[in-house]
Design a protein around this motif. Structure first.
Motif, PDB file in Angstrom:
ATOM      1  N   SER A   1       0.817  -1.216   0.000  1.00 15.91           N
ATOM      2  CA  SER A   1       0.000   0.000   0.000  1.00 15.91           C
ATOM      3  C   SER A   1       0.848   1.262   0.000  1.00 15.91           C
ATOM      4  O   SER A   1       2.027   1.232   0.294  1.00 15.91           O
ATOM      5  CB  SER A   1      -0.865   0.012   1.259  1.00 15.91           C
ATOM      6  N   TYR A   2       0.201   2.380  -0.368  1.00 11.29           N
ATOM      7  CA  TYR A   2       0.799   3.695  -0.170  1.00 11.29           C
ATOM      8  C   TYR A   2      -0.335   4.731  -0.143  1.00 11.29           C
ATOM      9  O   TYR A   2      -1.442   4.445  -0.588  1.00 11.29           O
ATOM     10  CB  TYR A   2       1.827   4.043  -1.248  1.00 11.29           C
TER      11      TYR A   2
ATOM     12  N   GLY B   1      -0.520  13.327  -3.928  1.00 12.49           N
ATOM     13  CA  GLY B   1      -0.328  14.142  -5.140  1.00 12.49           C
ATOM     14  C   GLY B   1       1.137  14.458  -5.321  1.00 12.49           C
ATOM     15  O   GLY B   1       1.781  13.960  -6.228  1.00 12.49           O
ATOM     16  N   PHE B   2       1.691  15.253  -4.439  1.00  9.20           N
ATOM     17  CA  PHE B   2       3.113  15.608  -4.531  1.00  9.20           C
ATOM     18  C   PHE B   2       3.983  14.530  -3.909  1.00  9.20           C
ATOM     19  O   PHE B   2       5.212  14.601  -3.966  1.00  9.20           O
ATOM     20  CB  PHE B   2       3.363  16.944  -3.810  1.00  9.20           C
ATOM     21  N   ALA B   3       3.385  13.510  -3.271  1.00  9.08           N
ATOM     22  CA  ALA B   3       4.155  12.441  -2.627  1.00  9.08           C
ATOM     23  C   ALA B   3       3.296  11.199  -2.490  1.00  9.08           C
ATOM     24  O   ALA B   3       2.085  11.292  -2.333  1.00  9.08           O
ATOM     25  CB  ALA B   3       4.642  12.884  -1.243  1.00  9.08           C
ATOM     26  N   ARG B   4       3.969  10.041  -2.608  1.00  5.31           N
ATOM     27  CA  ARG B   4       3.288   8.770  -2.350  1.00  5.31           C
ATOM     28  C   ARG B   4       3.909   8.179  -1.087  1.00  5.31           C
ATOM     29  O   ARG B   4       4.997   7.592  -1.142  1.00  5.31           O
ATOM     30  CB  ARG B   4       3.473   7.814  -3.523  1.00  5.31           C
ATOM     31  N   VAL B   5       3.241   8.350   0.048  1.00  8.24           N
ATOM     32  CA  VAL B   5       3.802   7.921   1.332  1.00  8.24           C
ATOM     33  C   VAL B   5       3.753   6.398   1.418  1.00  8.24           C
ATOM     34  O   VAL B   5       2.684   5.791   1.272  1.00  8.24           O
ATOM     35  CB  VAL B   5       3.035   8.578   2.493  1.00  8.24           C
ATOM     36  N   ASP B   6       4.905   5.806   1.667  1.00  3.29           N
ATOM     37  CA  ASP B   6       5.044   4.350   1.589  1.00  3.29           C
ATOM     38  C   ASP B   6       4.650   3.723   2.923  1.00  3.29           C
ATOM     39  O   ASP B   6       5.491   3.415   3.759  1.00  3.29           O
ATOM     40  CB  ASP B   6       6.510   4.027   1.244  1.00  3.29           C
TER      41      ASP B   6
ATOM     42  N   PHE C   1      12.882  12.967   4.253  1.00  2.00           N
ATOM     43  CA  PHE C   1      14.049  13.773   3.872  1.00  2.00           C
ATOM     44  C   PHE C   1      13.502  15.176   3.607  1.00  2.00           C
ATOM     45  O   PHE C   1      12.894  15.420   2.571  1.00  2.00           O
ATOM     46  CB  PHE C   1      14.695  13.154   2.623  1.00  2.00           C
TER      47      PHE C   1
ATOM     48  N   GLY D   1      14.264  20.516   0.498  1.00  2.00           N
ATOM     49  CA  GLY D   1      13.564  20.740  -0.765  1.00  2.00           C
ATOM     50  C   GLY D   1      12.062  20.586  -0.668  1.00  2.00           C
ATOM     51  O   GLY D   1      11.375  20.632  -1.685  1.00  2.00           O
ATOM     52  N   LYS D   2      11.537  20.373   0.544  1.00  2.00           N
ATOM     53  CA  LYS D   2      10.081  20.284   0.687  1.00  2.00           C
ATOM     54  C   LYS D   2       9.581  21.534   1.398  1.00  2.00           C
ATOM     55  O   LYS D   2      10.263  22.104   2.245  1.00  2.00           O
ATOM     56  CB  LYS D   2       9.713  19.034   1.493  1.00  2.00           C
ATOM     57  N   THR D   3       8.346  21.952   1.087  1.00  2.00           N
ATOM     58  CA  THR D   3       7.751  23.075   1.817  1.00  2.00           C
ATOM     59  C   THR D   3       7.339  22.590   3.206  1.00  2.00           C
ATOM     60  O   THR D   3       7.106  21.400   3.417  1.00  2.00           O
ATOM     61  CB  THR D   3       6.508  23.609   1.082  1.00  2.00           C
TER      62      THR D   3
ATOM     63  N   GLU E   1       4.264  20.558   3.066  1.00  2.00           N
ATOM     64  CA  GLU E   1       4.465  19.191   2.582  1.00  2.00           C
ATOM     65  C   GLU E   1       5.015  18.289   3.698  1.00  2.00           C
ATOM     66  O   GLU E   1       4.593  17.145   3.847  1.00  2.00           O
ATOM     67  CB  GLU E   1       5.408  19.194   1.382  1.00  2.00           C
TER      68      GLU E   1
END
Lengths: 222, 222, 222, 222, 222, 222, 222, 222
Positions: B2-3, B7-12, B26, B29-31, B34
């Motif tokens: 699953s994930y 939209g801006f990320a697919r959380v694993d 990490f 580079g993320k707001t 986010e």
């Protein structure tokens, strides 16, 4: 400010006066005949010849004409000593990290000896077994300078620098593979040594380290 | 498998099951928004959030919404532990060569602690004064793994590797100047370590070293 | 803290006690006679000899004097096992991306076996056909550590790291051409792996990866 | 073979005829006034302006004079579309490995859209959780070309290349730290991809990848 | 083999005995408070403090607590001399190629003076006007060692080495632009010097050169 | 998702279905027997074999067993075509800058032909005599894609990109000396091309460029 | 062989006699006061001052004391011409590839003009639109030397070299991003130019190119 | 704008008209037969052939068919002069730092002579014995251009540039070892020369330097 013009070379017969040691022949890229001709010019001017990076083929031609020339195979040095340099007091240590570093260490040792220095050879004392180095602390401290030859990560000069108070000259070698990049890893390690005051010469430049150490030893003469 | 798709990320959300530890953010580079959104998704799935390379600005936004979030300034880590990871037996040593390496060492230490490990911190034992390290031999040997953090020439892992029988993970840091080239000298030194079996992670990657050490420590549980 | 001084080498007969494994001979740059002399010193002290980067010429001299010495050509290893190391439980996977990476993978496998480990060899599972790797997930997870050997872009460790929870040691190889720069591309790829916790050894250093994995496996013994 | 000479720039008003797309303004290093003047020349010749690497300050000056100019902040693009390019059939996929790669991916997407292409955005499918990519196989295969944007080790294009039959253009990004060397690790990884037929553009060059993909898509029009 | 453990640092109070000079503080990456605490420990042990790469902010905190501390802005050094080191006979030359190399040359000069040496400063004698150097030959030869500081192509040490018989230590600086690559050009030039016996330290490492020269000067004391 | 496991290799017999072209043998680093065994597996699965970087010795063993195998010496390719790939419409241009680039250009051309494409070979049109290229503009524009092979400064793709509207794939070669650094100069030149939309493959990778071009040509089929 | 010793600088008042042009001030790394003092010494000796890499802050201090000093902002040059250099016949072309290369091109142009040369400025004729260059062939051929300034892939000098018979001096600029590596790509491209006889100066070194061109132009005077 | 199409090469028979010198054959990577065929085409068009980087094997084939062809072994040049280029007034100096640099210096000298120039050869005047160079100042100043060939640290051009007012073209050679990196040290040294106006060609590119010098000498004809 004299020199001898052989056409393909201008032999610096004034070098010994300015710098204390005669010109040394960097044999790489020269024909055997060129090495012979320069040797003769130097013999006449200074009475001593040291050739580094010499090949057996170069030595053979020199030896045929100058039978008392000597060849040190592992060190890749040829020597002719009609008027040997005067012997200096004190000793210079030549320490190497591993057996594979011996050619570079021997180039340093032969150079030192031609220049009149006594040499202490200490071999295979890399930091992977630091006890092999620690037992040599007093011997190292008793010398006037310490040349440390190492490849791979080049950590040995830092370890030596933590132990003694004498000038330390580090020689990175091209021993290693992969990310040693022909000695770059050792070179960078030595340049960034946390052991204050370590100075460094070019990769595999045993000659240069010996030259510097001999210059230092001369200062130490009482 | 699953994930969660933001939209801006697919959380694993399957990461913990496959790898034993949940996904870590990490933050570079993320707001801030986010980081917050990913934190919420991870909290819901795993109950534990670790963010590395976090800034104060990112933490501020997260902290406003999730007041029990913590920030470790030197380590640049943010953590939220609703369901802390289970505590493991044994200890992991985090050794660093100098004071300037502390931010990287702390990133490793915080990561280890969030992952349930006990940490032994040993600071400023660079090879320029090897006696400071030798006195710690038994403490190092008593740990299940040793993380060694060093900049400049990166010689410390080789020295540690000569002393102990446990897995050693070396972390080069960008501490230094000139020919340290932002950590390249230390990285190359560690990759070429004459101390057999030293493994290496990216420059300044305290997190990665800790992750590997935690994986090893899990194996050591009886 | 003993050693045997052969002049050209100081054999670290205390290594096994400190580190758990005896000293291993890095044969590159040594004469066959030097390899033989070090072998004899190690045999007497530890009863086990492993030489890496060995050539056929070196083996021949050793074999003449010590007939039960063995040579593994593809792995470039020579071994003499008078008192074999004790067998350990569990297995270590040695995974390689392509057929051309086999020499490095075999160096790892032989080292592991001399050190008492069981080895699972899995070959040619590069990411260009990821299904060849996915079918091996359970076998990989069942091992105590996974060594991943890859050249070119070195992407395989990241893929493996996404699948299993065990320590992963990546070995970049010099397989490739052009902008692989003798393994730099693979090395950098592995150091920057998005698969958390991947640790890395030098290019083509199968031995180092095996040493680390053997150290880890020892911790996993119940 | 015409052009407009502005003194500081020769605007290539013949570009669209030769290459199929009008000249695009590389805004870096230009004053806002220069961007404005070139924009006007291009509007007159082609009716469409795309500026990449644009700053807010540059856009402000352009926008004051040409109010229907648009600015895409994350993509750092400014656009003016008096005579939009004709719409093409088919779709181009823009895949990115992580959230931090979005600015480069968006530069590609905006460029594609200005050039008349339909874009499929697929975000955060890095190989550390390969299942997030595998579920998208059919969507990728249904596109006429796939742009893959990734930093760190740059492994994603290899994984994509193992799955689909369409042209794949890889864009390394400068996302990462330490031994990512500002995108070199990703660039080398992509150049050495074991996935046959992957082509590569400059680090962070989303525009270039989009230009190439648009050229390919034009060929695919029936 | 003593040291003082401050938690974040192990101050090597045995350094002076082993190496002849007390530990020196590398201030980069330390908080002002850490610099102050280490200063106090060194003052108590050795009576002399030298801090390199010090900032005005670090000095301010130290100065508030230890009013007789001094700051050398161009050299970026702070010093506290409760028990000044004994004065040595002879002089050390610090030669620099251009005005822009002065910060590095001054770091060398201040270090030498704190360590008890007399310094000859010779500035702006680059090879583009070799007559400016030639007039200094006798002054250089009268010193016990010569430190040569140069950026750009780093040719000055070779020219100096052609003139004098004393040990020469070359310091590459990061002065230059473009293909000077932050001092790499000068570093490589010095490592490859045709002037035999030139030894080299890290880019911008005036301190290291001075440390080595001071060690040499100690040998020259009668 | 099938494959054939030969022990030393897992032949990807599913490749053609997923990617449109069968697996290709990268012969470097494989024994002749391994090349033969993989060839047989591919012949059985796909009926077509292409081996790149093949040596005469490898071909000899293959040819003995499979007499209709062919060898292209300059291209270093071996081919076996029991069931030739279907012929495609349209042409692909293979342009090379100089005679010395021919081996790489031929690798591209042979690959294209095995994959069913028609090839236009245009040789020795480097920018030093740009009129030799300008006369070919129409021929280039009439192709579906243009492969540009160049060493040294690698400027040719930029010049071609200024002239035509078709996809351009640049192949840097290792032709050159000195600061060409084995193709790095050409590679960097192509990656930084001011000709928009040029994509690049690895140094000397004629195969990869052809693979990409063949993929593009398939899209262009009506 | 005179000079003026200012302590921090030895102004080479003999330079003009030896080299034909007076010493030029490289302002980077100098204080405004140092720039002023050197300016005065040069004015007195030669009557002409050219300072490159000058900042507004440096100019302000100079201008306050020497009101007829001039500042060229884009070129970062300051000039004082009490006794202007004599005007030379003939012209030098300064060609640049793109608008962003203008600062370097202007540094070249100002230097040329201070040294008495007439300058032809030709801007934005990069190879992406080669027709913009071809129309200038006669103008280029009519000059005594051609300076070609380009960043990115640096292909323009090769194209110019294919067209004219006059000496061509290439100046790589740091314009670009990613794999342009601050001008390395352009530098390597120019060093490997297939256009015979192109010579190269340092990245962004407009001054050096102008100096060389002025030296050439002097030879061309009848 | 003519050329002769040999299939594998397009011989630029218009080169002499555009550039003043006929096309020169870069023999590396060409078969002897290809060198012969191009030679014939050039003989017919221009009456003069110069081949650089020629091997004995290539020359042998050419010589068999064209008996008056000449081979210069050290320079690796072959020449055929049916209609020799007209003799120019004035001289060009070719200076080299050491004996090992002679092959590159000779390539320059032969090229100059084929192009109608008189050559002054000055050998072995490296900066380690600067007096050997200073005595040649007047001879150098009397030439129309000076080519300076040097390996190792490449300092000689800076020293020459300090002495004369004529255009100076520096040729780095690959002479050296270790951190000379195949000529990179010399190349960087020359690019960063403090001697204003030194221009540089590729490593070992004696031909390119001669071409530039010949172009300059043509301008100097009255």
């Amino acid at each position: 400010m004299s020199y001898v013009d052989l056409g393909f070379a201008r032999v610096d017969t004034n070098r010994k006066q300015r710098r204390g040691f005669p010109e040394v022949i960097f044999c790489a890229g020269k024909t055997p005949e060129e090495v012979l001709a320069i040797s003769r010019a130097l013999l006449q001017a200074d009475g001593v010849v040291l050739g580094t990076r010499a090949t057996a083929a170069q030595f053979e031609v020199v030896h045929r004409e100058i039978p008392h020339a000597k060849f040190f195979e592992r060190a890749r040095c040829l020597t002719i000593e009609d008027k040997p340099m005067p012997k200096l007091d004190g000793r210079i240590a030549v320490v190497c990290a591993g057996t594979s570093d011996l050619p570079v260490a021997e180039e340093a040792a032969i150079t030192l000896e031609v220049f009149g220095n006594n040499v202490e050879r200490i071999c295979d004392v890399g930091v992977a077994g630091i006890h092999r180095l620690l037992v040599e602390r007093d011997r190292l401290e008793s010398c006037n300078a310490v040349i440390v030859v190492a490849g791979m990560e080049g950590a040995l000069p830092s370890a030596v620098a933590g132990l003694v108070s004498k000038p330390i000259i580090a020689v990175p070698t091209s021993v290693g593979y992969g990310a040693s990049f022909g000695g770059i890893a050792a070179l960078l390690g030595m340049l960034n040594s946390c052991g204050s005051g370590v100075t460094v010469v070019n990769i595999d430049n045993g000659f240069g380290a010996a030259y510097a150490a001999a210059t230092i030893n001369r200062l130490a003469q009482k």
